[in-house]
Design a protein around this motif. Structure first.
Motif, PDB file in Angstrom:
ATOM      1  N   LEU A  30     -19.295  -9.941 -15.026  1.00 20.11           N
ATOM      2  CA  LEU A  30     -17.887 -10.323 -15.063  1.00 20.11           C
ATOM      3  C   LEU A  30     -17.544 -11.124 -16.322  1.00 20.11           C
ATOM      4  O   LEU A  30     -16.382 -11.450 -16.549  1.00 20.11           O
ATOM      5  N   MET A  31     -18.557 -11.440 -17.113  1.00 21.74           N
ATOM      6  CA  MET A  31     -18.374 -12.271 -18.303  1.00 21.74           C
ATOM      7  C   MET A  31     -18.293 -11.409 -19.563  1.00 21.74           C
ATOM      8  O   MET A  31     -18.917 -10.357 -19.636  1.00 21.74           O
ATOM      9  N   THR A  32     -17.549 -11.896 -20.537  1.00 19.24           N
ATOM     10  CA  THR A  32     -17.506 -11.227 -21.835  1.00 19.24           C
ATOM     11  C   THR A  32     -18.779 -11.596 -22.607  1.00 19.24           C
ATOM     12  O   THR A  32     -19.442 -12.592 -22.269  1.00 19.24           O
ATOM     13  N   PRO A  33     -19.125 -10.854 -23.634  1.00 18.60           N
ATOM     14  CA  PRO A  33     -20.287 -11.229 -24.450  1.00 18.60           C
ATOM     15  C   PRO A  33     -20.175 -12.658 -25.006  1.00 18.60           C
ATOM     16  O   PRO A  33     -21.171 -13.385 -25.061  1.00 18.60           O
ATOM     17  N   GLU A  34     -18.986 -13.071 -25.364  1.00 19.72           N
ATOM     18  CA  GLU A  34     -18.788 -14.426 -25.869  1.00 19.72           C
ATOM     19  C   GLU A  34     -19.055 -15.463 -24.780  1.00 19.72           C
ATOM     20  O   GLU A  34     -19.671 -16.498 -25.040  1.00 19.72           O
ATOM     21  N   GLU A  35     -18.591 -15.179 -23.563  1.00 18.44           N
ATOM     22  CA  GLU A  35     -18.833 -16.101 -22.448  1.00 18.44           C
ATOM     23  C   GLU A  35     -20.314 -16.164 -22.122  1.00 18.44           C
ATOM     24  O   GLU A  35     -20.835 -17.239 -21.806  1.00 18.44           O
ATOM     25  N   ARG A  36     -20.993 -15.048 -22.207  1.00 26.42           N
ATOM     26  CA  ARG A  36     -22.438 -15.033 -21.950  1.00 26.42           C
ATOM     27  C   ARG A  36     -23.172 -15.903 -22.958  1.00 26.42           C
ATOM     28  O   ARG A  36     -24.059 -16.683 -22.600  1.00 26.42           O
ATOM     29  N   SER A  37     -22.796 -15.777 -24.206  1.00 25.32           N
ATOM     30  CA  SER A  37     -23.420 -16.568 -25.261  1.00 25.32           C
ATOM     31  C   SER A  37     -23.138 -18.055 -25.061  1.00 25.32           C
ATOM     32  O   SER A  37     -24.036 -18.900 -25.176  1.00 25.32           O
ATOM     33  N   GLU A  38     -21.894 -18.374 -24.743  1.00 25.68           N
ATOM     34  CA  GLU A  38     -21.508 -19.762 -24.492  1.00 25.68           C
ATOM     35  C   GLU A  38     -22.280 -20.329 -23.295  1.00 25.68           C
ATOM     36  O   GLU A  38     -22.762 -21.462 -23.332  1.00 25.68           O
ATOM     37  N   TRP A  39     -22.401 -19.535 -22.246  1.00 31.30           N
ATOM     38  CA  TRP A  39     -23.141 -19.951 -21.052  1.00 31.30           C
ATOM     39  C   TRP A  39     -24.607 -20.238 -21.408  1.00 31.30           C
ATOM     40  O   TRP A  39     -25.156 -21.269 -21.031  1.00 31.30           O
ATOM     41  N   ALA A  40     -25.217 -19.338 -22.128  1.00 28.95           N
ATOM     42  CA  ALA A  40     -26.620 -19.515 -22.515  1.00 28.95           C
ATOM     43  C   ALA A  40     -26.785 -20.793 -23.342  1.00 28.95           C
ATOM     44  O   ALA A  40     -27.737 -21.561 -23.129  1.00 28.95           O
ATOM     45  N   ASN A  41     -25.874 -21.037 -24.263  1.00 24.89           N
ATOM     46  CA  ASN A  41     -25.962 -22.245 -25.085  1.00 24.89           C
ATOM     47  C   ASN A  41     -25.833 -23.504 -24.247  1.00 24.89           C
ATOM     48  O   ASN A  41     -26.567 -24.471 -24.461  1.00 24.89           O
TER      49      ASN A  41
ATOM     50  N   MET B 269     -17.232 -18.098 -11.173  1.00 21.63           N
ATOM     51  CA  MET B 269     -17.520 -16.669 -11.024  1.00 21.63           C
ATOM     52  C   MET B 269     -17.078 -16.150  -9.663  1.00 21.63           C
ATOM     53  O   MET B 269     -16.641 -15.015  -9.530  1.00 21.63           O
ATOM     54  N   GLU B 270     -17.169 -16.993  -8.622  1.00 20.81           N
ATOM     55  CA  GLU B 270     -16.668 -16.590  -7.304  1.00 20.81           C
ATOM     56  C   GLU B 270     -15.170 -16.334  -7.370  1.00 20.81           C
ATOM     57  O   GLU B 270     -14.674 -15.358  -6.811  1.00 20.81           O
ATOM     58  N   GLU B 271     -14.449 -17.202  -8.065  1.00 20.28           N
ATOM     59  CA  GLU B 271     -13.005 -17.035  -8.222  1.00 20.28           C
ATOM     60  C   GLU B 271     -12.692 -15.760  -9.008  1.00 20.28           C
ATOM     61  O   GLU B 271     -11.807 -14.989  -8.641  1.00 20.28           O
ATOM     62  N   ARG B 272     -13.436 -15.533 -10.079  1.00 22.24           N
ATOM     63  CA  ARG B 272     -13.209 -14.337 -10.894  1.00 22.24           C
ATOM     64  C   ARG B 272     -13.498 -13.069 -10.088  1.00 22.24           C
ATOM     65  O   ARG B 272     -12.762 -12.104 -10.163  1.00 22.24           O
ATOM     66  N   ALA B 273     -14.574 -13.091  -9.321  1.00 21.36           N
ATOM     67  CA  ALA B 273     -14.924 -11.926  -8.501  1.00 21.36           C
ATOM     68  C   ALA B 273     -13.835 -11.664  -7.466  1.00 21.36           C
ATOM     69  O   ALA B 273     -13.458 -10.507  -7.231  1.00 21.36           O
ATOM     70  N   LYS B 274     -13.326 -12.728  -6.872  1.00 23.97           N
ATOM     71  CA  LYS B 274     -12.255 -12.594  -5.879  1.00 23.97           C
ATOM     72  C   LYS B 274     -11.014 -11.965  -6.512  1.00 23.97           C
ATOM     73  O   LYS B 274     -10.407 -11.061  -5.937  1.00 23.97           O
ATOM     74  N   GLU B 275     -10.656 -12.427  -7.715  1.00 22.99           N
ATOM     75  CA  GLU B 275      -9.494 -11.880  -8.422  1.00 22.99           C
ATOM     76  C   GLU B 275      -9.664 -10.396  -8.723  1.00 22.99           C
ATOM     77  O   GLU B 275      -8.698  -9.639  -8.690  1.00 22.99           O
ATOM     78  N   LYS B 276     -10.883  -9.986  -9.014  1.00 14.98           N
ATOM     79  CA  LYS B 276     -11.158  -8.592  -9.365  1.00 14.98           C
ATOM     80  C   LYS B 276     -11.468  -7.729  -8.145  1.00 14.98           C
ATOM     81  O   LYS B 276     -11.658  -6.525  -8.263  1.00 14.98           O
ATOM     82  N   GLY B 277     -11.563  -8.376  -6.983  1.00 14.86           N
ATOM     83  CA  GLY B 277     -11.842  -7.644  -5.753  1.00 14.86           C
ATOM     84  C   GLY B 277     -13.255  -7.111  -5.660  1.00 14.86           C
ATOM     85  O   GLY B 277     -13.488  -6.056  -5.070  1.00 14.86           O
ATOM     86  N   VAL B 278     -14.204  -7.846  -6.230  1.00 20.04           N
ATOM     87  CA  VAL B 278     -15.603  -7.438  -6.165  1.00 20.04           C
ATOM     88  C   VAL B 278     -16.430  -8.519  -5.493  1.00 20.04           C
ATOM     89  O   VAL B 278     -15.999  -9.668  -5.381  1.00 20.04           O
ATOM     90  N   LYS B 279     -17.601  -8.137  -5.048  1.00 15.69           N
ATOM     91  CA  LYS B 279     -18.500  -9.087  -4.405  1.00 15.69           C
ATOM     92  C   LYS B 279     -19.436  -9.671  -5.447  1.00 15.69           C
ATOM     93  O   LYS B 279     -20.049  -8.944  -6.225  1.00 15.69           O
ATOM     94  N   LEU B 280     -19.543 -10.982  -5.461  1.00 18.60           N
ATOM     95  CA  LEU B 280     -20.438 -11.667  -6.392  1.00 18.60           C
ATOM     96  C   LEU B 280     -21.843 -11.660  -5.804  1.00 18.60           C
ATOM     97  O   LEU B 280     -22.073 -12.186  -4.721  1.00 18.60           O
TER      98      LEU B 280
END
Length: 103
Positions: free
Chosen positions: A41-52, A74-85
């Motif tokens: 659910l994360m963009t490549p930039e968010e993944r990089s930021e998270w790792a850092n 991520m739970e909120e994002r998954a809920k918005e997209k209608g997917v299960k985290l």
């Protein structure tokens, strides 16, 4: 065809796990879908930021707090997209502590 796809998935996971283990060393821990809920659910930039962010933690408690904050987002994002985290396959903070990256 499903067997081939499953085999490829299993082999890919093995390669990722081996790569993460081989890197070792402080600051060289590989953050990926194995340790990160909502990775897809994360963009490549968010993944990089998270790792850092995770590489900067010094203690287990700090790691867990950051992980819990990320989990809620991520739970909120998954809920918005209608997917299960899906939960991560391993707890990154536990692995980092076991390898001596954090106290």
């Amino acid at each position: 065809m499903k067997k081939l796809a499953l085999t490829i998935s299993v082999l890919s996971a093995a390669v990722l796990a081996t790569s993460a283990l081989a890197q070792g060393g402080k600051g060289r821990f590989t953050w990926n879908q194995t340790y990160t809920p909502g990775w897809t659910l994360m963009t490549p930039e968010e993944r990089s930021e998270w790792a850092n962010k995770m590489r900067e933690v010094k203690t287990y408690e700090e790691c867990k707090a950051l992980q819990e904050e990320h989990q809620r987002a991520m739970e909120e994002r998954a809920k918005e997209k209608g997917v299960k985290l899906m939960p991560p396959r391993q707890n990154g903070c536990d692995v980092m502590k076991a390898r001596g990256f954090i106290k």
